[in-house]
Design a protein around this motif. Structure first.
Motif, PDB file in Angstrom:
ATOM      1  N   THR B 357       0.848  -1.190   0.000  1.00 13.14           N
ATOM      2  CA  THR B 357       0.000   0.000   0.000  1.00 13.14           C
ATOM      3  C   THR B 357       0.885   1.243   0.000  1.00 13.14           C
ATOM      4  O   THR B 357       0.648   2.209  -0.719  1.00 13.14           O
ATOM      5  N   LEU B 360       2.634   2.074  -3.381  1.00 12.16           N
ATOM      6  CA  LEU B 360       1.729   2.550  -4.446  1.00 12.16           C
ATOM      7  C   LEU B 360       1.117   3.905  -4.113  1.00 12.16           C
ATOM      8  O   LEU B 360       0.392   4.480  -4.920  1.00 12.16           O
ATOM      9  N   SER B 361       1.402   4.417  -2.925  1.00 10.07           N
ATOM     10  CA  SER B 361       0.728   5.645  -2.493  1.00 10.07           C
ATOM     11  C   SER B 361       1.169   6.849  -3.303  1.00 10.07           C
ATOM     12  O   SER B 361       2.295   6.907  -3.805  1.00 10.07           O
ATOM     13  N   ALA B 362       0.250   7.821  -3.342  1.00  6.67           N
ATOM     14  CA  ALA B 362       0.545   9.071  -4.050  1.00  6.67           C
ATOM     15  C   ALA B 362       1.823   9.662  -3.475  1.00  6.67           C
ATOM     16  O   ALA B 362       2.007   9.722  -2.269  1.00  6.67           O
ATOM     17  N   TYR B 365       4.819   6.413  -5.523  1.00 10.84           N
ATOM     18  CA  TYR B 365       4.693   5.492  -6.652  1.00 10.84           C
ATOM     19  C   TYR B 365       5.918   5.540  -7.562  1.00 10.84           C
ATOM     20  O   TYR B 365       6.504   4.513  -7.901  1.00 10.84           O
ATOM     21  N   TYR B 369       7.398   1.876  -6.905  1.00 11.10           N
ATOM     22  CA  TYR B 369       6.829   0.918  -7.854  1.00 11.10           C
ATOM     23  C   TYR B 369       7.363   1.130  -9.271  1.00 11.10           C
ATOM     24  O   TYR B 369       7.822   0.198  -9.929  1.00 11.10           O
TER      25      TYR B 369
END
Lengths: 479, 469
Positions: B357, B360-362, B365, B369
């Motif tokens: 989580t 991938l967070s603002a 990312y 990722y």
């Protein structure tokens, strides 16, 4: 101070595919709750999505019709959030690589034509529905219907190019006309197959930077959109006039109370954690596939409008109405194959036919008269077999009787009398009965001729050819 | 007896399928303490055996693997049976459909003896993260069986089945195969349909097999491989007869040894065992060369970003709304989610969901990722260019032999390093296999890893069979 309104619209349109976007379930509307589901759209452990190629084709159709660049290599992404009507905990959508970008829609405004830019069109799956209002739902319960879950959607995002609720209305009307022309969606706002959210801000005229915007949701009809936009624009302008600030917020339109209420902060503060969908391979539109979609594109509304103007020489007003839908235009053209007084066809379609459709609440496809039968009826008027007023009676008769135009005329005994000797007999009878009026005419009160024509028509039970009656009367009176 | 011998004996009626199943059930019973199974399908297996015996006796047609007994990892769906993923959150879940691999094995008349224990949602390298308790190694019950497919490995190792299905995301077949002395194959990404495999990390997951020999593994893979309309990431590449390559000579094959896989951290006994095996290759006429795969050092970090990111999304569906565990006494929707997931998932699963989580967070990312996806590309390119020079790459499968139960469970980072030699194959999407090549001084087995280019599984079986001679 004068204020300028800036609006951008996000439209979600449900696609008319037979099956859902990632599984084989039916997309039919109105079935029993949760009967159109399978392990895939229920998000069971271990399932995988498989893309319905029709969805890609529909997206390309709309992209081409709105002058978009089509991304031949596009891909899906996951939009992650928790909600009970979202079984997987994410929605499969598109994010960084949408299928269509940078297009426009041309609308009519008070100041002429205007292009509203399209930022993007992308494909995604619809979520299910939370059910609260049905009788079978307890007051403390929320039930979930997943029939709609996985129904394909296109999201169409406009640029902030719209400057008034009127333009917003024109844009939505145009977009809805397009999806219907392309036969990719029924564009029905009331049934939820065509949904609209708006981003609205205002700024002093002349200011180039945008004001703080709010997002407006839950507008379920064209009328709601107008009202909601008016409401929100006024609210924002009043705030600014009173020296207050507009707060960035998401508002829900309440059509009962005619007001927009802010959503709770928690509901809107989402970080969707988008990332490319690893369960699907990127969509690749190779040349044969792309070309086959492109070549199957129907004639679009603007083109059809221009063609009708020149080919049938009709007024712009008539043409706009006739080309509003493909079906109406097709009906006109079918009729025009059998009868060449195009303006007369148009008059009837805009008159009697439109009235019937309205009264019976049916579409042109359900209209009982085939174009051929309408053409025969119009021909009968044109060749003086029946009068226009008799034709209206025949028209009514044809709506509920499966007979030919000739049979209907026969049955109703409405065949026009154009036999001069028979008409002369009626005329002579009237002239001998109404001596006062004859006298008056001869004394210069020529208007009285209308009365005399009427008397001949009454005598002939409406069947006499009125032009012949009129000219014969005149001839005799002036002899 | 290997699978081909079994098939022959069964066909010639020298061996009763029912007796085989009875023996398997007894074996399971005798080794209950190893905790290899989450469910045993005794009745159903006996029934199926009787049907097969009758059909064979009547001279009727049977499937290609009639009489073969298999165990299935408990994250692969079998219709009308539980798929627990060794998690409280799915403890009660019964699958309404068969995974594609199960359909194929059923069509071949394979008998399923039961479902096997594992790390919860396939997250782990020791099969200790399970609501059913840890799986134990038959070579030393004080030690782990490896993971996450530990139960499947043990099921084959104790002789409860002829072969077993496992799943891989970063080494979950090869590592337990190494720890238990088995052949364990991770096919090329897309070789086997993932439909019906409960997703951990979709872009890395792949179903594979445990077997006693390369030829057995080849027979199983041949049965389960192939394109599937239900899995758009499955490959359309034709499936060859993998078992045909067994016995094919290896003379002239070019084998690369990446030096990074023989560096610090590798157990010296394993190193010498591997080098002995390599000398056998050389003696047989294979060309051996040492080379470098410098991107390897980023593999673990890259893997744990991508795998956890995908996992955080894949596991979002376990929310208590439709199936599986739902926490009681929640006041509102958010509380139901919170309680259900807090109570339903184990520590390691929660750790990975949180990690995923986060990456991938603002705002994070791009740094995590996106960067990890770029490094993954580099790792893949580097491996593929190595395959321009080498027919196969040979390495150790694991840096150590099986460790003690509880030894690393509180130290996730050390545990993650157990995958250091295996994750590269998953990141690159190529195929790889463990083949047992020896035991250390504690009589604990270890294996050699063979990596081959995508869709060159035949090379794995050819080389694997060579070491079994």
């Amino acid at each position: 101070m004068e204020y300028e309104v800036v609006i951008g619209l996000e439209v979600h349109t449900q696609l008319l595919t037979e099956s859902k976007i990632f599984c084989g379930c039916s997309t039919k509307f109105g079935s029993e709750p949760n009967t159109q589901t399978c392990p895939v759209c229920l998000g069971m452990p271990g399932v995988l999505p498989v893309l319905n190629r029709k969805v890609v084709e529909f997206a390309v159709r709309l992209g081409l019709a709105t002058h978009c660049q089509i991304r031949r290599n596009n891909r899906f992404a996951r939009k992650n959030y928790f909600y009970p009507d979202l079984p997987k905990g994410y929605q499969i959508s598109q994010f960084e690589e949408p299928i269509c970008e940078n297009g426009y829609v041309e609308i009519e405004t008070e100041n002429g034509k205007k292009r509203v830019g399209l930022i993007r069109i992308h494909m995604e799956e619809d979520a299910g529905k939370s059910v609260h209002d049905e009788a079978y739902v307890g007051s403390e319960e929320t039930l979930i219907d997943l029939n709609r879950c996985g129904v394909p959607l296109l999201e169409i995002v406009s640029a902030p190019d719209i400057r008034s609720p009127h333009e917003a209305h024109a844009y939505l009307t145009k977009l809805r006309q397009l999806v219907r022309y392309l036969e990719i969606s029924d564009g029905n706002m009331e049934e939820g197959s065509f949904r609209c959210d708006a981003n609205i801000s205002v700024r002093p005229v002349g200011q180039t930077t945008l004001g703080t915007r709010t997002e407006l949701k839950n507008m379920n009809s064209f009328a709601h959109v107008q009202k909601a936009l008016d409401y929100e624009i006024n609210r924002q302008i009043n705030l600014l006039k009173n020296g207050q600030q507009v707060e960035q917020n998401t508002l829900l339109w309440d059509p009962q109370k005619n007001e927009a209420r802010p959503m709770r902060g928690k509901e809107e503060s989402h970080d969707y954690r988008y990332f490319p969908e690893p369960d699907l391979v990127p969509v690749f539109l190779d040349a044969p596939w792309f070309d086959s979609i492109k070549s199957a594109l129907p004639e679009l509304p603007d083109k059809k409008f221009e063609r009708f103007l020149s080919q049938y020489n009709l007024p712009a007003y008539d043409t706009a109405i006739l080309t509003e839908s493909r079906d109406l235009a097709d009906y006109f053209e079918q009729t025009a194959k059998h009868f060449t007084d195009y303006k007369m066809i148009s008059n009837w379609m805009l008159g009697e036919v439109a009235r019937t459709l309205n009264e019976q609440k049916i579409t042109i496809n359900e209209f009982p008269l085939t174009p051929q039968r309408l053409a025969s009826l119009l021909k009968a008027i044109d060749t003086n077999v029946i009068s226009t007023s008799a034709a209206k009676k025949v028209f009514e008769y044809l709506l509920s009787n499966e007979v030919s135009v000739d049979e209907a005329i026969e049955k109703l005994g409405l065949k026009q009398i154009s036999d001069e000797s028979r008409i002369e007999a009626y005329v002579d009878q009237v002239l001998s009965e109404f001596t006062n009026e004859v006298e008056a005419y001869k004394n210069g009160k020529t208007k009285v001729i209308g009365f005399l024509v009427g008397q001949v028509m009454r005598l002939s039970k409406g069947k006499a050819n009125p032009q012949m009656v009129s000219s014969l009367l005149r001839k005799k009176l002036e002899a | 007896m290997d699978i081909k011998e079994t098939l022959n004996a069964v066909k010639q009626r020298k061996l009763s399928v029912k007796q085989r199943v009875e023996r398997a059930l007894k074996t399971i019973e005798d080794h209950k303490d190893l905790n290899a199974f989450t469910q045993v399908f005794a009745e159903e297996a006996l029934e199926k055996a009787k049907i097969l015996d009758d059909r064979l006796a009547a001279g009727k047609e049977t499937g290609a693997l009639a009489g073969v007994i298999m165990a299935i990892k408990d994250n692969i769906n079998i219709k009308d049976h539980k798929t627990t993923c060794a998690s409280k959150i799915l403890e009660s879940f019964i699958s309404p459909f068969d995974a594609t691999v199960i359909e194929k094995l059923k069509a071949a008349d394979v008998i399923f003896i039961g479902k096997t224990n594992m790390d919860e949602f396939a997250m782990g390298s020791s099969s200790e993260n399970s609501i059913f308790g840890a799986v134990k190694n038959p070579h030393d019950p004080e030690r782990v069986a490896g993971g996450s497919s530990g139960g499947s490995a043990v099921a084959v190792a104790i002789g409860a089945c002829d072969a077993a299905l496992g799943s891989e995301t970063g080494g979950s077949i090869r590592q337990p195969a190494s720890f238990t002395g088995l052949v364990g194959v991770k096919p090329t990404y897309g070789r086997v349909s993932r439909y019906g495999l409960v997703a951990y990390a979709s872009s890395l997951d792949q179903i594979g097999a445990f077997a006693k020999t390369s030829e057995d593994a080849a027979l199983i893979l041949k049965t389960i491989a192939g394109h599937d309309v239900h899995d758009s990431t499955s490959a359309t590449e034709p499936v060859p007869d993998y078992d045909r390559v067994v016995g094919k000579e290896i003379k002239g094959l070019k084998i690369g040894l990446p030096e990074e896989y023989f560096a610090e951290g590798l157990d010296p006994e394993i190193r010498s065992g591997i080098m002995n095996a390599v000398r056998r290759l050389e003696k047989e006429g294979a060309k051996i060369e040492t080379f470098s795969l410098p991107q390897t050092r980023y593999a673990i970090a890259t893997y744990y970003i991508i795998a956890t990111a995908e996992a955080s999304s894949n596991l979002a569906r376990y929310d208590g709304v439709r199936y599986g565990y739902r926490a009681q006494d929640a006041g509102d929707l958010n509380e139901m989610y919170e309680k259900t997931r807090s109570e339903g998932f184990g520590e390691e699963v929660k750790r990975r969901i949180l990690l995923g989580t986060y990456v991938l967070s603002a705002g994070y990312y791009d740094a995590y990722y996106k960067k990890a996806m770029q490094v993954r590309r580099l790792i893949k390119d580097e491996l593929n260019s190595a395959f321009q020079k080498y027919d196969a790459i040979v390495t150790p499968t694991t840096p150590t032999t099986a460790f003690r139960l509880g030894e690393k469970i509180d130290d996730p980072l050390t545990m993650y390093l157990m995958d250091i030699y295996t994750v590269t194959a998953n990141l690159a999407g190529i195929c790889a296999m463990n083949v047992p090549v020896g035991k250390n001084s504690d009589r604990l087995p270890f294996g050699l890893q063979i990596m081959a280019p995508a869709f060159k599984e035949d090379r794995l079986f050819q080389l694997g069979a060579f070491f079994e001679k």
